[in-house]
Design an enzyme around this catalytic site. Structure first.
Site, PDB file in Angstrom:
ATOM      1  CE  LYS A 200      -9.560   2.586   1.336  1.00 28.82           C
ATOM      2  NZ  LYS A 200      -9.213   3.513   2.427  1.00 28.82           N
ATOM      3  CD  GLU A 276       6.199  -1.520   0.499  1.00 30.37           C
ATOM      4  OE1 GLU A 276       6.185  -1.974   1.682  1.00 30.37           O
ATOM      5  OE2 GLU A 276       6.403  -0.330   0.213  1.00 30.37           O
ATOM      6  CB  CYS A 311       7.617   1.069   3.479  1.00 35.85           C
ATOM      7  SG  CYS A 311       8.153   1.650   1.865  1.00 35.85           S
ATOM      8  CD  GLU A 410       6.340  -0.948   9.332  1.00 38.95           C
ATOM      9  OE1 GLU A 410       5.157  -1.289   9.262  1.00 38.95           O
ATOM     10  OE2 GLU A 410       7.020  -0.662   8.333  1.00 38.95           O
TER      11      GLU A 410
HETATM   12  O1  TXE Z   1      -2.509   0.605   7.743  1.00 36.91           O
HETATM   13  P1  TXE Z   1      -3.631  -0.133   6.905  1.00 36.91           P
HETATM   14  P2  TXE Z   1      -2.686   1.770   8.841  1.00 36.91           P
HETATM   15  C1  TXE Z   1       2.033  -0.035   8.749  1.00 36.91           C
HETATM   16  C2  TXE Z   1       2.659   0.801   9.861  1.00 36.91           C
HETATM   17  C3  TXE Z   1       1.480   1.442  10.507  1.00 36.91           C
HETATM   18  C4  TXE Z   1       0.464   0.324  10.411  1.00 36.91           C
HETATM   19  C5  TXE Z   1      -0.989   0.727  10.487  1.00 36.91           C
HETATM   20  O2  TXE Z   1       3.317  -0.050  10.747  1.00 36.91           O
HETATM   21  O3  TXE Z   1       1.740   1.814  11.836  1.00 36.91           O
HETATM   22  O4  TXE Z   1       0.703  -0.274   9.164  1.00 36.91           O
HETATM   23  O5  TXE Z   1      -1.270   1.749   9.530  1.00 36.91           O
HETATM   24  C6  TXE Z   1      -6.798   0.240   3.763  1.00 36.91           C
HETATM   25  N1  TXE Z   1      -9.739  -3.962   3.330  1.00 36.91           N
HETATM   26  N2  TXE Z   1       2.038   0.679   7.496  1.00 36.91           N
HETATM   27  O6  TXE Z   1      -3.728   1.397   9.833  1.00 36.91           O
HETATM   28  O7  TXE Z   1      -4.848  -0.319   7.740  1.00 36.91           O
HETATM   29  C7  TXE Z   1      -6.757   1.569   4.474  1.00 36.91           C
HETATM   30  O8  TXE Z   1      -8.001   2.232   4.360  1.00 36.91           O
HETATM   31  C8  TXE Z   1      -9.206  -3.188   2.366  1.00 36.91           C
HETATM   32  C9  TXE Z   1       3.188   0.460   6.665  1.00 36.91           C
HETATM   33  O9  TXE Z   1      -2.879   3.048   8.156  1.00 36.91           O
HETATM   34  O10 TXE Z   1      -3.009  -1.326   6.311  1.00 36.91           O
HETATM   35  C10 TXE Z   1      -5.607   2.243   3.741  1.00 36.91           C
HETATM   36  O11 TXE Z   1      -6.064   2.757   2.513  1.00 36.91           O
HETATM   37  N3  TXE Z   1      -8.450  -2.106   2.637  1.00 36.91           N
HETATM   38  C11 TXE Z   1       2.979   0.955   5.309  1.00 36.91           C
HETATM   39  C12 TXE Z   1      -4.636   1.077   3.497  1.00 36.91           C
HETATM   40  O12 TXE Z   1      -5.424  -0.095   3.609  1.00 36.91           O
HETATM   41  C13 TXE Z   1      -8.200  -1.819   3.927  1.00 36.91           C
HETATM   42  C14 TXE Z   1       2.197   2.179   5.109  1.00 36.91           C
HETATM   43  C15 TXE Z   1      -3.487   0.985   4.500  1.00 36.91           C
HETATM   44  O13 TXE Z   1      -4.018   0.944   5.788  1.00 36.91           O
HETATM   45  C16 TXE Z   1      -8.705  -2.612   4.969  1.00 36.91           C
HETATM   46  C17 TXE Z   1       1.092   2.302   6.034  1.00 36.91           C
HETATM   47  C18 TXE Z   1      -9.512  -3.727   4.630  1.00 36.91           C
HETATM   48  N4  TXE Z   1     -10.038  -4.523   5.561  1.00 36.91           N
HETATM   49  C19 TXE Z   1       1.074   1.580   7.195  1.00 36.91           C
HETATM   50  N5  TXE Z   1      -8.281  -2.084   6.146  1.00 36.91           N
HETATM   51  C20 TXE Z   1       4.128   0.834   4.363  1.00 36.91           C
HETATM   52  N6  TXE Z   1       4.365  -0.390   3.886  1.00 36.91           N
HETATM   53  O14 TXE Z   1       4.761   1.806   3.998  1.00 36.91           O
HETATM   54  C21 TXE Z   1      -7.523  -0.997   5.847  1.00 36.91           C
HETATM   55  N7  TXE Z   1      -7.490  -0.826   4.513  1.00 36.91           N
END
Ligand code: TXE
Length: 506
Positions: A200, A276, A311, A410
């Site tokens: 996904k 992660e 990250c 972050e």
């Molecule tokens: O993250 P999400 P977002 C951090 C970074 C950023 C913040 C928000 O601080 O500003 O997170 O980013 C899926 N059930 N990182 O909103 O929501 C979503 O569709 C299952 C750090 O983009 O966590 C996507 O595929 N899946 C990070 C994935 O989760 C769900 C990289 C990540 O999205 C879901 C990205 C749910 N309920 C953001 N809700 C790093 N570690 O590098 C969302 N998703």
């Protein structure tokens, strides 16, 4: 710009070829299920905006629970009939090596597609996305026919065999920053170990991973072994994570979503979850740093490349008070020299922020830091507004205290928080005083101090006299609320297989 311009680090990249690819009209993309491209069962799509100019790039399928269930069923069927899981490791190796070759063959096309989707500067994207993904598939392909089981030291009349068995169906949920690199970190070891996968991608960066799935079938990965379902986390991500037919979940993203995944696991089949979850990584510079200019240059790149959307970004600079002003001045000079702009222009060092909401959140962090007493030394604002894209100037804020929001949270943007320290003990205490523990940097010419810092900092990786740039041979994973489990290295294979004992009476 002359059409022959290339990028020194990446001789494969020629500006005229990039420009030709950027103009390509993209037809709407479907899911990739059971080896076919399939639209959403309700026929719904959503627009994909390009952060380069804020314009609609294409549409992708807006997945439904029904779509996700079909993908999971396809992966389960593929696993159960052994079309991939029961192939000899040497056969899986051949196919994965072919996939690596195909990714490399399409590298520029994939890199440009990814940049149009997520805004990373092409100089970084080429290396960190298709080329890194190809290398990852190659690494695990080469490894998998060298992994042996064990014979236990039993009594003579029994034989205890310890096998590595594939786990089954892997659910992989990945984010929008570096989707190919992070995707490959999960897919390559999972597939090498014989599992089936449902992937996904982030709703705003799915295009390269859909293409990767097509290349996987072309390479010979049987239909159903790798499925990609696009759409929102709340709908298809949740369906994947709640499924009784998914055996493990691997995830990179926010802490908030990571928490939900653990909850979904508890509410369903107790599937293992490897998370992660990002960081607030300290980069610590001592006054005995060997080369202050080099440290400043690397530290600037460590936070500002990809607009800080990495990250392991070195987002907290802890600098010994004696050299604070000199070091900050040098770092600001380096940051000023980094050109922000069109990520598909080889001249630019920093591309676009991924989305308007991320940009707004970054600007909000800057405002709040000022209210809390930090001083803005550089940047702090949106730039290049007339392009319609989302660009932010590299931002440096000094006087950030350990209790401040900017120190603890972050940002995931090009915003550096600078905090002075006096002693080694204080540096360790400051480094460890967030809920994260993913990455850290230490700059010192004192070898004993370097070892003490590595031991004292609670973090998955500690760089010494450098920042970033580690390769596949070493694991990447967090401690504390940065998550658990590791991507990269042979250790990543451990997540994707179960130990299975055969106890045989002789
Ligand atoms: O993250 P999400 P977002 C951090 C970074 C950023 C913040 C928000 O601080 O500003 O997170 O980013 C899926 N059930 N990182 O909103 O929501 C979503 O569709 C299952 C750090 O983009 O966590 C996507 O595929 N899946 C990070 C994935 O989760 C769900 C990289 C990540 O999205 C879901 C990205 C749910 N309920 C953001 N809700 C790093 N570690 O590098 C969302 N998703």
């Amino acid at each position: 710009m002359p059409t022959t311009q290339t990028n020194k680090g990446n001789p494969l990249m020629i500006q005229s070829e990039i420009d030709a690819l950027r103009g390509k009209v993209l037809t709407p993309r479907n899911h990739f299920i059971d080896g076919c491209t399939i639209p959403s069962n309700e026929g719904r799509t959503h627009d994909v905006l390009s952060p380069i100019d804020g314009q609609v790039l294409t549409q992708i399928a807006e997945g439904t629970p029904c779509d996700m269930d079909a993908a999971i069923a396809s992966a389960r069927a593929a696993f159960e009939d052994g079309r991939w899981a029961r192939r000899a490791p040497s056969e899986r190796k051949k196919i994965l090596l072919k996939l690596a070759d195909l990714i490399e063959k399409h590298a520029l096309e994939l890199a440009v597609l990814g940049v149009r989707d997520n805004g990373t500067e092409i100089t970084m994207a080429m290396k960190a996305e298709p080329m890194s993904a190809a290398g990852t598939f190659r690494y695990y392909a080469e490894a998998i026919d060298k992994v042996y089981g064990q014979i236990a030291p039993t009594a003579e009349n029994v034989l205890g065999l310890i096998h590595h068995a594939p786990v089954g169906v892997v659910g992989a949920i990945v984010p929008w920053n570096m989707p190919m690199m992070i995707g490959a970190w999960k897919l390559a070891p999972a597939l090498a170990a014989g599992n089936s996968v449902v992937l996904k991608p982030a709703e705003s960066a799915s295009l390269t991973l859909l293409k990767l799935a097509e290349l996987a079938v072309e390479a010979g990965i049987p239909e159903g072994v790798l499925n990609v379902v696009t759409g929102s986390g709340r709908v298809v991500g949740e369906t994947l994570a709640l499924s009784m037919d998914v055996d493990i979940l691997v995830f990179t993203g926010s802490g908030a979503t990571g928490r939900k995944l653990l909850e979904y696991s508890a509410r369903s089949n107790l599937k293992r979850c490897y998370l992660e979850l990002g960081g607030k990584s300290p980069n610590i510079v001592f006054k005995d740093v060997t080369d202050l200019a080099q440290a400043a240059k690397v530290s600037a790149a460590g936070i500002f490349r990809n607009s800080g959307q990495i990250c392991v970004a070195a987002s907290r600079l802890l600098v010994q008070a004696d050299i604070h002003d000199d070091f900050v001045a040098e770092l600001v000079e380096n940051a000023e020299a980094m050109q922000v702009g069109d990520p598909l222009d080889l001249n630019n060092h920093i591309g676009a922020v991924h989305s308007l909401s991320e940009l707004d959140a970054n600007l909000e962090f800057v405002k709040k830091a000022q209210v809390e007493g930090a001083e803005l030394q550089l940047g702090g604002d949106q730039i290049l507004k007339d392009t319609g894209g989302y660009y932010m100037a590299p931002t440096v804020m000094t006087g950030v205290r350990s209790t401040d929001t900017l120190f603890r949270n972050e940002v995931f943007g090009p915003v550096l928080a600078v905090t002075p320290f006096e002693t080694e003990e204080e540096a360790i205490q400051l480094a460890n005083s967030t809920e994260y523990g993913l990455s850290a940097g230490v700059w010192t010419s004192n070898l004993s101090r370097a070892h003490r810092m590595v031991a004292g900092i609670r973090s998955g990786v500690v760089h010494v006299n450098t920042y970033g740039g580690s390769d596949l041979t070493v694991p990447l994973g967090g401690v504390k609320q940065s998550g658990n489990g590791h991507d990269k290295s042979l250790h990543a294979l451990e997540k994707y297989s179960d130990l299975k004992t055969a106890w045989i009476q002789l």
